[in-house]
Design an enzyme around this catalytic site. Structure first.
Site, mmCIF file in Angstrom:
data_model
loop_
_atom_site.group_PDB
_atom_site.id
_atom_site.type_symbol
_atom_site.label_atom_id
_atom_site.label_comp_id
_atom_site.label_asym_id
_atom_site.label_seq_id
_atom_site.Cartn_x
_atom_site.Cartn_y
_atom_site.Cartn_z
ATOM 1 N N TYR A 1 -11.537 -0.255 28.459
ATOM 2 C CA TYR A 1 -10.718 -1.296 27.840
ATOM 3 C C TYR A 1 -10.080 -2.205 28.886
ATOM 4 C CZ TYR A 1 -10.638 0.251 22.961
ATOM 5 O OH TYR A 1 -10.962 0.553 21.663
ATOM 6 N N LYS B 1 -18.640 12.151 28.857
ATOM 7 C CA LYS B 1 -20.085 11.893 28.899
ATOM 8 C C LYS B 1 -20.530 12.173 30.329
ATOM 9 C CE LYS B 1 -23.954 10.399 27.035
ATOM 10 N NZ LYS B 1 -24.698 11.203 26.039
ATOM 11 N N ASP C 1 -21.323 12.443 22.275
ATOM 12 C CA ASP C 1 -22.282 12.352 21.164
ATOM 13 C C ASP C 1 -22.300 13.660 20.369
ATOM 14 O OD1 ASP C 1 -23.332 13.546 23.459
ATOM 15 O OD2 ASP C 1 -25.346 12.716 23.224
ATOM 16 N N ASP D 1 -11.127 6.099 20.707
ATOM 17 C CA ASP D 1 -11.102 5.072 19.658
ATOM 18 C C ASP D 1 -12.096 5.444 18.560
ATOM 19 O OD1 ASP D 1 -10.581 2.557 18.395
ATOM 20 O OD2 ASP D 1 -12.471 1.829 19.232
ATOM 21 N N ASP E 1 -11.373 7.426 14.649
ATOM 22 C CA ASP E 1 -11.773 6.825 13.368
ATOM 23 C C ASP E 1 -12.633 7.795 12.561
ATOM 24 O OD1 ASP E 1 -10.515 4.377 13.720
ATOM 25 O OD2 ASP E 1 -12.270 3.236 13.039
HETATM 26 C C1 IPM Z 1 -7.133 1.145 17.496
HETATM 27 C C2 IPM Z 1 -7.762 -0.196 17.298
HETATM 28 C C3 IPM Z 1 -7.612 -1.012 18.571
HETATM 29 C C4 IPM Z 1 -8.336 -0.283 19.673
HETATM 30 C C5 IPM Z 1 -8.112 -2.451 18.474
HETATM 31 C C6 IPM Z 1 -7.514 -3.169 17.291
HETATM 32 C C7 IPM Z 1 -7.861 -3.223 19.738
HETATM 33 O O1 IPM Z 1 -9.090 -0.067 16.919
HETATM 34 O O2 IPM Z 1 -5.909 1.201 17.728
HETATM 35 O O3 IPM Z 1 -7.840 2.139 17.429
HETATM 36 O O4 IPM Z 1 -9.550 -0.443 19.849
HETATM 37 O O5 IPM Z 1 -7.679 0.464 20.400
HETATM 38 MN MN MN Z 2 -9.751 1.982 16.637
#
Ligand code: IPM
Ligand code: MN
Length: 368
Positions: free
Chosen positions: A146, A196, A228, A252, A256
């Site tokens: 990032y 990884k 993975d 990240d 999710d």
């Molecule tokens: C998160 C979001 C952010 C990230 C984005 C919106 C920049 O997806 O907080 O997970 O990638 O960190």
């Molecule tokens: Mn995210």
């Protein structure tokens, strides 16, 4: 009486609606637990872009307001209205990433909890998660791909080339590993480090460093997975995991995935923390894991629980108001057990009461 200052950044979409419910909870807690709260609200994200003349998602006034507070309670940012702006001033990138970097919020705690009463909401078969699960993802938040440099676009040989650089230094890995080991110590004492290392140099360093830090936490059972494989294993049997620690990009993605299999994005809080001070308290930014949900914004039907649980994390990590934090967790638990459900977690059972945002907020407030 202790006085705490909190910067309130409701943002866009459902942010302001769910924030109202968290503030209801906060006001009552201050009374009950005898602390004083000074809250001040600041614009952020699309709301700030619209309100400021020079169109910035993170105005100076907001940044300064956050600097003079002990913690930031953040709603959510973004929406279709601002999607076509240049990337650097888009609400998500232009507000969240600079806030994280500015305040050195390197440790992102994302609990992925599937409440046993809500396993029907998970897309994973009930038989695989008969009692739900409770996994804590500890994501490194201010390093990795990032923020590594060079990060650029240029022309080379008559075509465009884009470069992002994944960099980790020992000190960055070590401090996030310690956060994860300490979290494991007060949970089930199992830590899985995700990298990884079969391909990436910085992952080899990651793994070496985590193994070295592990010597200071002999009670914690440490394991390693390639990212993975981790993506598969989490779906296969999430209850196998207690705490996961990983870099910025992998965290990240995996967080999710965890949110999805927990079945209720509207339930999951998060904390982004800096280093603790001498009293063990961290400056932090607390926000729901789900986004601004523009599709349901303005209807008063969003689930406020993620925002309310984010407040509980704030009370715990930034203010040291642990009793108040515990009471919030418990009240949420009780409201769920009593059958209160916003649309996102409603599965149509007879024992469930379908409620809107403020009714869910009230159900929790009544149980505090
Ligand atoms: C998160 C979001 C952010 C990230 C984005 C919106 C920049 O997806 O907080 O997970 O990638 O960190
Ligand atoms: Mn995210």
């Amino acid at each position: 009486m202790t006085q705490h200052r909190i910067a309130i950044l409701p943002g866009d979409g459902i942010g302001p609606e769910v924030m109202d419910e968290a503030l209801k909870v906060l006001r009552l807690l201050a009374e009950k637990h005898n602390f004083e709260i000074a809250t001040e609200e600041f614009p952020v994200g699309g709301a700030a872009l619209d309100a400021t003349e020079n169109a910035t998602p993170l105005p100076q006034e907001t940044l300064e307001g956050c600097e003079s507070a002990s913690a930031i309670l953040f709603g959510s940012v973004g929406g279709p209205k601002w999607e076509n702006l240049p990337p650097d001033i888009q609400p998500e990138r232009g507000a969240l990433l600079p806030l994280r970097k500015h305040f050195g919020l390197f440790a992102n705690l994302r609990p992925g909890v599937c409440h046993p009463a809500l396993i029907d909401a998970s897309p994973v078969k009930n038989s695989l998660i008969p009692e739900g699960f409770d996994v804590l993802c500890v994501r490194e938040l201010t390093g990795g791909i990032y923020f590594g440099t060079p990060k650029e676009r240029r022309e080379e040989g008559g075509e465009q080339i884009a470069v992002d650089t994944m960099v980790y230094r020992t000190s960055e890995i070590e401090r996030i590993a310690r956060v994860a080991f300490q979290a494991a110590m007060v949970r089930d004492k199992r830590l899985c480090s995700v990298d990884k290392a079969n391909v990436l140099q910085n992952s080899v360093l990651w793994r070496e460093t985590v193994i070295r830090v592990a010597r200071d936490y002999p009670e914690v059972q440490l394991s390693h997975l390639y990212v993975d494989n981790a993506a598969m294993q989490l779906i296969r049997y999430a209850p196998d995991y207690d705490v996961i620690v990983t870099g910025n990009l992998f965290g990240d993605i995996l967080s999710d995935e965890m949110a999805m299999i927990s079945g209720s994005l509207g339930m999951l809080p998060s904390a982004s923390l800096g280093s603790p001070d001498d009293d063990g308290l961290n400056f932090g930014l607390y926000e729901p894991s789900g986004g601004s949900a523009p599709d349901i914004a303005g209807q008063g039907i969003a689930n406020p629980i993620a925002q309310i649980l984010s407040l509980a994390m704030l009370l715990r990590y930034s203010l040291g108001e642990n009793a108040a934090a515990d009471s919030v967790d418990k009240a949420v638990e009780e409201a769920i057990s009593a059958g209160y459900r916003t649309g996102d977690i409603f599965s149509g059972l007879e024992t469930e009461k379908r409620v809107n945002t403020s009714e869910m907020g009230n159900a929790i407030v009544e149980r505090l």
